[in-house]
Design a protein around this motif. Structure first.
Motif, short mmCIF file in Angstrom:
data_model
loop_
_atom_site.label_atom_id
_atom_site.label_comp_id
_atom_site.label_asym_id
_atom_site.label_seq_id
_atom_site.Cartn_x
_atom_site.Cartn_y
_atom_site.Cartn_z
N GLN A 129 0.83 -1.21 0.00
CA GLN A 129 0.00 0.00 0.00
C GLN A 129 0.87 1.25 0.00
N LEU A 130 1.94 1.24 0.80
CA LEU A 130 2.83 2.39 0.86
C LEU A 130 3.48 2.63 -0.51
N LEU A 131 3.97 1.59 -1.14
CA LEU A 131 4.58 1.71 -2.46
C LEU A 131 3.57 2.25 -3.46
N ASP A 132 2.35 1.73 -3.42
CA ASP A 132 1.30 2.20 -4.33
C ASP A 132 0.98 3.68 -4.09
N ASP A 133 0.94 4.09 -2.81
CA ASP A 133 0.66 5.49 -2.50
C ASP A 133 1.78 6.39 -3.00
N ILE A 134 3.02 5.97 -2.82
CA ILE A 134 4.17 6.75 -3.31
C ILE A 134 4.08 6.92 -4.82
N ALA A 135 3.63 5.89 -5.51
CA ALA A 135 3.54 5.93 -6.98
C ALA A 135 2.56 6.99 -7.48
N THR A 136 1.65 7.44 -6.62
CA THR A 136 0.69 8.48 -7.03
C THR A 136 1.25 9.88 -6.84
N LYS A 137 2.43 10.00 -6.25
CA LYS A 137 3.04 11.29 -5.95
C LYS A 137 4.12 11.63 -6.97
N THR A 138 4.56 12.88 -6.94
CA THR A 138 5.68 13.30 -7.79
C THR A 138 6.98 12.86 -7.12
N ILE A 139 7.74 12.07 -7.83
CA ILE A 139 9.01 11.56 -7.30
C ILE A 139 10.08 12.63 -7.53
N PRO A 140 10.85 12.96 -6.49
CA PRO A 140 11.88 13.99 -6.64
C PRO A 140 12.92 13.61 -7.70
N GLU A 141 13.45 14.63 -8.34
CA GLU A 141 14.50 14.42 -9.33
C GLU A 141 15.69 13.74 -8.66
N GLY A 142 16.24 12.74 -9.34
CA GLY A 142 17.41 12.04 -8.82
C GLY A 142 17.08 10.90 -7.88
N CYS A 182 3.49 4.77 8.32
CA CYS A 182 2.08 4.56 8.00
C CYS A 182 1.94 4.47 6.48
N GLU A 183 1.26 3.45 6.04
CA GLU A 183 1.12 3.20 4.61
C GLU A 183 0.21 4.19 3.89
N THR A 184 -0.58 4.97 4.63
CA THR A 184 -1.54 5.86 3.98
C THR A 184 -1.29 7.34 4.19
N SER A 185 -0.35 7.70 5.05
CA SER A 185 -0.22 9.14 5.35
C SER A 185 1.20 9.69 5.33
N GLN A 186 2.19 8.90 4.99
CA GLN A 186 3.57 9.40 5.10
C GLN A 186 4.36 9.42 3.79
N SER A 187 3.70 9.23 2.67
CA SER A 187 4.41 9.24 1.39
C SER A 187 5.08 10.57 1.10
N GLU A 188 4.35 11.66 1.32
CA GLU A 188 4.93 12.99 1.06
C GLU A 188 6.16 13.23 1.93
#
Length: 125
Positions: free
Chosen positions: A27-40, A74-80
């Motif tokens: 779930q955490l990996l999937d949530d991260i995938a919905t965000k903008t990944i930093p350059e590099g 937390c898999e749902t609130s810490q991606s950012e």
């Protein structure tokens, strides 16, 4: 990029059945995938980081930097927060984010800090 955010996809939570429910690490990996990944920064799911008792776990590594392992995520609130921390890590040459600039979660939930493959020579004073 030469910085990698490794996300354990096998992480479990007490009281949840990993055979019938999506694992929190996935779930955490999937949530991260919905965000903008930093350059590099490259995000990679990995099979297991052997920190099963503390929820979701990630590692930051890259180049000749120190590697960090962080748990209790937390898999749902810490991606950012993770992506902000990864960007700060990528901005360093050695992986050492100044203490005051680290996300609060990084300060309190570091499982391990692993030296880079080549340590710099100590200064002769």
């Amino acid at each position: 990029g030469d910085v990698e955010l490794l996300v354990c996809i096998k992480c479990k939570r007490l009281g949840r059945d990993p055979e019938t429910e999506v694992r929190p690490g996935t779930q955490l990996l999937d949530d991260i995938a919905t965000k903008t990944i930093p350059e590099g920064v490259r995000v990679t799911g990995v099979e297991c980081l052997q920190n099963c008792d503390t929820g979701c776990t990630v590692a930051l590594r890259g180049g000749n930097r120190w590697t960090y392992v962080f748990g209790n995520l937390c898999e749902t609130s810490q991606s950012e927060m993770l992506l902000d921390g990864a960007a700060r890590y990528a901005a360093t040459s050695d992986g050492l984010i100044p203490w005051r600039e680290r996300p609060e979660h990084f300060k309190r939930n570091c499982v391990a800090r692993i030296p880079p493959p080549t340590l710099p020579e100590p200064a002769n004073d």
